[in-house]
Enzyme design. Structure first.
Site, PDB file in Angstrom:
ATOM      1  N   GLY A 147     -24.894  18.064   3.503  1.00  0.00           N
ATOM      2  CA  GLY A 147     -24.144  18.758   2.460  1.00  0.00           C
ATOM      3  C   GLY A 147     -24.899  18.811   1.145  1.00  0.00           C
ATOM      4  O   GLY A 147     -26.117  18.632   1.105  1.00  0.00           O
TER       5      GLY A 147
ATOM      6  N   LEU B 199     -25.371  21.521  -0.500  1.00  0.00           N
ATOM      7  CA  LEU B 199     -26.303  22.554  -0.038  1.00  0.00           C
ATOM      8  C   LEU B 199     -26.991  23.266  -1.201  1.00  0.00           C
ATOM      9  O   LEU B 199     -26.387  23.521  -2.238  1.00  0.00           O
ATOM     10  CB  LEU B 199     -25.544  23.570   0.818  1.00  0.00           C
ATOM     11  CG  LEU B 199     -24.791  22.974   2.015  1.00  0.00           C
ATOM     12  CD1 LEU B 199     -24.035  24.063   2.765  1.00  0.00           C
ATOM     13  CD2 LEU B 199     -25.730  22.226   2.952  1.00  0.00           C
TER      14      LEU B 199
ATOM     15  N   GLY C  34     -32.775  25.506  -0.272  1.00  0.00           N
ATOM     16  CA  GLY C  34     -33.552  25.033   0.884  1.00  0.00           C
ATOM     17  C   GLY C  34     -32.713  25.114   2.155  1.00  0.00           C
ATOM     18  O   GLY C  34     -33.174  25.590   3.201  1.00  0.00           O
ATOM     19  N   HIS C  35     -31.449  24.661   2.079  1.00  0.00           N
ATOM     20  CA  HIS C  35     -30.557  24.747   3.243  1.00  0.00           C
ATOM     21  C   HIS C  35     -30.258  26.211   3.585  1.00  0.00           C
ATOM     22  O   HIS C  35     -30.215  26.583   4.761  1.00  0.00           O
ATOM     23  CB  HIS C  35     -29.218  24.051   2.954  1.00  0.00           C
ATOM     24  CG  HIS C  35     -29.322  22.583   2.723  1.00  0.00           C
ATOM     25  ND1 HIS C  35     -29.089  22.012   1.498  1.00  0.00           N
ATOM     26  CD2 HIS C  35     -29.604  21.560   3.569  1.00  0.00           C
ATOM     27  CE1 HIS C  35     -29.228  20.706   1.591  1.00  0.00           C
ATOM     28  NE2 HIS C  35     -29.548  20.398   2.830  1.00  0.00           N
TER      29      HIS C  35
ATOM     30  N   GLN D  25     -28.060   6.037   8.438  1.00  0.00           N
ATOM     31  CA  GLN D  25     -29.451   6.234   8.003  1.00  0.00           C
ATOM     32  C   GLN D  25     -29.714   5.739   6.581  1.00  0.00           C
ATOM     33  O   GLN D  25     -30.802   5.942   6.050  1.00  0.00           O
ATOM     34  CB  GLN D  25     -29.859   7.700   8.165  1.00  0.00           C
ATOM     35  CG  GLN D  25     -29.201   8.673   7.211  1.00  0.00           C
ATOM     36  CD  GLN D  25     -29.505  10.117   7.588  1.00  0.00           C
ATOM     37  OE1 GLN D  25     -28.977  10.649   8.550  1.00  0.00           O
ATOM     38  NE2 GLN D  25     -30.376  10.772   6.825  1.00  0.00           N
TER      39      GLN D  25
ATOM     40  N   ASP E 294     -39.065  17.209   5.152  1.00  0.00           N
ATOM     41  CA  ASP E 294     -38.881  15.889   5.763  1.00  0.00           C
ATOM     42  C   ASP E 294     -39.813  15.816   6.976  1.00  0.00           C
ATOM     43  O   ASP E 294     -39.362  15.853   8.126  1.00  0.00           O
ATOM     44  CB  ASP E 294     -37.416  15.700   6.157  1.00  0.00           C
ATOM     45  CG  ASP E 294     -36.504  15.758   4.941  1.00  0.00           C
ATOM     46  OD1 ASP E 294     -36.632  14.895   4.074  1.00  0.00           O
ATOM     47  OD2 ASP E 294     -35.695  16.700   4.853  1.00  0.00           O
TER      48      ASP E 294
ATOM     49  N   GLN F 274     -39.354  12.972   9.498  1.00  0.00           N
ATOM     50  CA  GLN F 274     -38.070  13.165  10.200  1.00  0.00           C
ATOM     51  C   GLN F 274     -38.226  14.233  11.286  1.00  0.00           C
ATOM     52  O   GLN F 274     -37.752  14.069  12.410  1.00  0.00           O
ATOM     53  CB  GLN F 274     -36.999  13.586   9.194  1.00  0.00           C
ATOM     54  CG  GLN F 274     -35.727  14.122   9.821  1.00  0.00           C
ATOM     55  CD  GLN F 274     -34.627  14.343   8.801  1.00  0.00           C
ATOM     56  OE1 GLN F 274     -34.019  13.396   8.350  1.00  0.00           O
ATOM     57  NE2 GLN F 274     -34.351  15.587   8.457  1.00  0.00           N
TER      58      GLN F 274
HETATM   59  O1  PAF Z   1     -32.221  15.791   6.602  1.00  0.00           O
HETATM   60  C1  PAF Z   1     -31.012  15.483   6.557  1.00  0.00           C
HETATM   61  O2  PAF Z   1     -30.240  16.050   5.785  1.00  0.00           O
HETATM   62  C2  PAF Z   1     -30.485  14.404   7.456  1.00  0.00           C
HETATM   63  O3  PAF Z   1     -31.410  13.392   7.637  1.00  0.00           O
HETATM   64  C3  PAF Z   1     -29.964  14.933   8.813  1.00  0.00           C
HETATM   65  C4  PAF Z   1     -31.072  15.574   9.629  1.00  0.00           C
HETATM   66  C5  PAF Z   1     -28.864  15.957   8.567  1.00  0.00           C
HETATM   67  C6  PAF Z   1     -29.392  13.786   9.638  1.00  0.00           C
HETATM   68  O4  PAF Z   1     -28.333  13.154   8.973  1.00  0.00           O
END
Ligand code: PAF
Length: 286
Positions: free
Chosen positions: A36, A38, A41-42, A66, A155, A158
């Site tokens: 969220g 947002l 980028g999103h 996390q 990321d 990630q």
């Molecule tokens: O990049 C993020 O916003 C978070 O790490 C994700 C991938 C939504 C997992 O909670």
């Protein structure tokens, strides 16, 4: 053509039922997992998702697993109403916004771990972080069962963890990495930029400046240690606490990049209350 408003689902059962209908209608599904708050980028990830499939699902879930015990889980910006408004203007058909109890009804007894990629770089500074990411993304992918999942290259680590998990667990999903969206200053867009004061926000662009300085140097030489040291010191003098500034093999983020065809310069640094990360991939000519 006016954009149809997305439907919001809060439970696993409801979204699964809806997506089963979508599949029965022969539509493909792409998925953008988010926490969220947002930003552009999103939005770019969502636009990419809509190019790849008929039905776009966006999840909004601040995943407690996390975050470390002293991290910003409580402070993390939660802006659901604004996010729903923004998603109504975008090509997004379904929003999944579950509660923590919905996702972890019995707490955590099963975890997904990609240890080789999770204990280095950010993993060293945020123990358990990537286990939390891999576990939640695995759960979300099991719920949504998309053909595509779109994640930002900002990321970088990630993205590597998730790609490896999906490949190792033979999940029939294509992970798509999308380019980082930047402010005009070069600062990578991130929800955590909200923690920065105006002055810090201007200063934060120095991270991208360092990445570019190193990329230019890397085109000339492989003798990078002195230049890395200078850039780390420059950032420290500017007020950052640098967790790392490193060059790695772009394919697997291992430390040996000298023989690689692509290197990635990765940085993580704290500025005020924000921990910022960024990276730049460089094609190496030998
Ligand atoms: O990049 C993020 O916003 C978070 O790490 C994700 C991938 C939504 C997992 O909670």
């Amino acid at each position: 053509m006016p954009i149809e408003k997305p439907t919001i689902f809060n439970t696993v059962k409801e979204i699964r039922t809806r997506l089963q209908e979508v599949r029965t209608q022969g539509q493909s599904i792409s998925f953008v997992p988010t926490m969220g708050n947002l930003h552009q980028g999103h939005f770019d990830l969502i636009l990419k998702a809509s190019e790849l499939a008929d039905h776009v699902v966006v999840s909004i879930f601040v995943n407690p697993m996390q975050f470390g015990p002293h991290e910003d889980f409580d402070a993390y910006p939660r802006t659901l109403a604004t996010d729903f408004g923004a998603l109504s203007e975008l090509p997004c058909q379904s929003i999944f916004a579950p509660t923590v109890r919905e996702i972890y009804p019995k707490g955590v007894s099963t975890e997904i771990d990609v240890p080789s990629l999770s204990t280095i770089l950010c993993g060293q500074h945020r123990p358990g972080h990537f286990r939390g990411v891999a576990t939640i993304v695995n759960k979300l992918l099991n719920i949504v069962e998309p053909q595509y999942a779109i994640l930002g290259k900002k990321d970088y680590q990630q993205l590597q963890v998730i790609e490896t998990m999906v490949s190792d667990l033979l999940m029939p999903i294509k992970i798509v990495g999308a380019e980082t969206t930047r402010e005009p200053s070069g600062l990578a867009m991130s929800s955590r930029n909200a923690y920065l004061s105006e002055i810090q926000r201007t200063l934060a662009a120095e991270l991208f400046h360092s990445l570019n300085t190193l990329a230019i140097a890397l085109a000339e030489t492989r003798h990078m240690s002195p230049i890395l040291k200078i850039e780390r010191q420059r950032l420290t003098d500017a007020g950052f606490i640098v967790d790392y500034l490193e060059i790695r093999n772009a394919d697997n983020i291992s430390a040996t990049y000298l023989e690689a065809t692509r290197a990635v310069i990765l940085v993580a640094a704290r500025l005020g209350k924000a921990r910022l990360i960024d990276n730049l991939v460089v094609h190496l000519t030998h």
